[in-house]
Design a protein around this motif. Structure first.
Motif, PDB file in Angstrom:
ATOM      1  N   LEU A  20      -3.754  -6.803 -13.847  1.00  0.00           N
ATOM      2  CA  LEU A  20      -4.978  -6.097 -13.483  1.00  0.00           C
ATOM      3  C   LEU A  20      -4.702  -5.220 -12.272  1.00  0.00           C
ATOM      4  N   LEU A  21      -4.997  -3.935 -12.396  1.00  0.00           N
ATOM      5  CA  LEU A  21      -4.883  -3.007 -11.272  1.00  0.00           C
ATOM      6  C   LEU A  21      -6.210  -2.314 -11.058  1.00  0.00           C
ATOM      7  N   VAL A  22      -6.462  -1.959  -9.803  1.00  0.00           N
ATOM      8  CA  VAL A  22      -7.622  -1.140  -9.449  1.00  0.00           C
ATOM      9  C   VAL A  22      -7.100   0.121  -8.772  1.00  0.00           C
ATOM     10  N   LYS A  23      -7.792   1.223  -9.002  1.00  0.00           N
ATOM     11  CA  LYS A  23      -7.396   2.487  -8.374  1.00  0.00           C
ATOM     12  C   LYS A  23      -8.306   2.731  -7.186  1.00  0.00           C
ATOM     13  N   TRP A  29      -3.314   3.131  -7.231  1.00  0.00           N
ATOM     14  CA  TRP A  29      -3.323   1.874  -7.987  1.00  0.00           C
ATOM     15  C   TRP A  29      -2.708   0.745  -7.176  1.00  0.00           C
ATOM     16  N   GLU A  30      -3.305  -0.447  -7.296  1.00  0.00           N
ATOM     17  CA  GLU A  30      -2.828  -1.629  -6.582  1.00  0.00           C
ATOM     18  C   GLU A  30      -3.500  -2.873  -7.151  1.00  0.00           C
ATOM     19  N   PHE A  31      -3.047  -4.055  -6.707  1.00  0.00           N
ATOM     20  CA  PHE A  31      -3.747  -5.293  -7.028  1.00  0.00           C
ATOM     21  C   PHE A  31      -5.110  -5.264  -6.344  1.00  0.00           C
ATOM     22  N   THR A  90     -15.784  -0.325 -12.726  1.00  0.00           N
ATOM     23  CA  THR A  90     -15.452   0.282 -11.439  1.00  0.00           C
ATOM     24  C   THR A  90     -16.557  -0.074 -10.439  1.00  0.00           C
ATOM     25  N   SER A  91     -16.296   0.235  -9.175  1.00  0.00           N
ATOM     26  CA  SER A  91     -17.254  -0.036  -8.106  1.00  0.00           C
ATOM     27  C   SER A  91     -17.131   1.057  -7.061  1.00  0.00           C
ATOM     28  N   LYS A  92     -17.865   0.911  -5.975  1.00  0.00           N
ATOM     29  CA  LYS A  92     -17.742   1.881  -4.884  1.00  0.00           C
ATOM     30  C   LYS A  92     -16.350   1.835  -4.262  1.00  0.00           C
ATOM     31  N   GLU A  93     -15.622   0.741  -4.495  1.00  0.00           N
ATOM     32  CA  GLU A  93     -14.277   0.582  -3.944  1.00  0.00           C
ATOM     33  C   GLU A  93     -13.172   0.960  -4.926  1.00  0.00           C
ATOM     34  N   SER A  94     -13.512   1.191  -6.199  1.00  0.00           N
ATOM     35  CA  SER A  94     -12.477   1.487  -7.189  1.00  0.00           C
ATOM     36  C   SER A  94     -12.905   2.639  -8.097  1.00  0.00           C
ATOM     37  N   ARG A 110       1.987   4.217  -6.800  1.00  0.00           N
ATOM     38  CA  ARG A 110       2.747   5.228  -6.053  1.00  0.00           C
ATOM     39  C   ARG A 110       3.213   4.736  -4.680  1.00  0.00           C
ATOM     40  N   VAL A 111       2.592   3.673  -4.162  1.00  0.00           N
ATOM     41  CA  VAL A 111       2.952   3.156  -2.838  1.00  0.00           C
ATOM     42  C   VAL A 111       4.081   2.135  -3.016  1.00  0.00           C
ATOM     43  N   ALA A 112       5.214   2.412  -2.377  1.00  0.00           N
ATOM     44  CA  ALA A 112       6.406   1.574  -2.555  1.00  0.00           C
ATOM     45  C   ALA A 112       6.145   0.114  -2.199  1.00  0.00           C
ATOM     46  N   VAL A 113       5.369  -0.138  -1.153  1.00  0.00           N
ATOM     47  CA  VAL A 113       5.066  -1.512  -0.747  1.00  0.00           C
ATOM     48  C   VAL A 113       4.366  -2.262  -1.874  1.00  0.00           C
TER      49      VAL A 113
END
Length: 133
Positions: A20-23, A29-31, A90-94, A110-113
């Motif tokens: 599951l990812l959220v944008k 995109w991230e957990f 989706t939400s106000k955060e995603s 896209r974020v290496a971390v």
């Protein structure tokens, strides 16, 4: 006085082993995850953040590790969870949400971390991990 900030992130895996990812509006995109509120347990924060950002209700199954950002005085507790209800939303955060194969997830992030986080979370021999940066 400066205080440490405590956050959570959850690797939610479905029955097909998809992630599951959220944008997020800023990081892409991230957990799903976020900060633990005052008076809230870490476990409840993890469950709440996933529901708020993705619409998915989860059970936490495994503690995976800790990532500490020393300069930012922030620690992220990382868990694994499984969906038990809810519906993708989706939400106000995603801006977007979805379940993706590991390869799809790695190409979307896209974020290496956050890419490194997936690799660590899937490496069962390295769990639990403690990362300091």
């Amino acid at each position: 006085m400066l205080n440490q900030k405590l956050a959570v992130a959850v690797m939610v895996t479905d029955a097909d082993n998809q992630l599951l990812l959220v944008k997020n509006n800023y990081r892409g995109w991230e957990f799903p995850g976020g900060f633990v509120d005052k008076g809230e347990s870490i476990k409840n924060a993890a469950i709440r953040e996933v529901k708020e950002e993705s619409g998915i209700e989860i059970d936490l199954t495994t503690f995976l590790g800790i990532e500490q950002e020393i300069a930012k005085m922030k620690s992220v507790m990382i868990f694994q969870g499984v969906p038990v209800g809810g519906k993708l939303a989706t939400s106000k955060e995603s801006k977007d949400v979805g379940f993706f194969s590991i390869d799809e997830a790695m190409s979307k992030i896209r974020v290496a971390v956050f890419q490194d986080r997936i690799v660590r979370c899937l490496n069962k021999e390295a769990i639990p991990f403690i990362i300091e940066r």
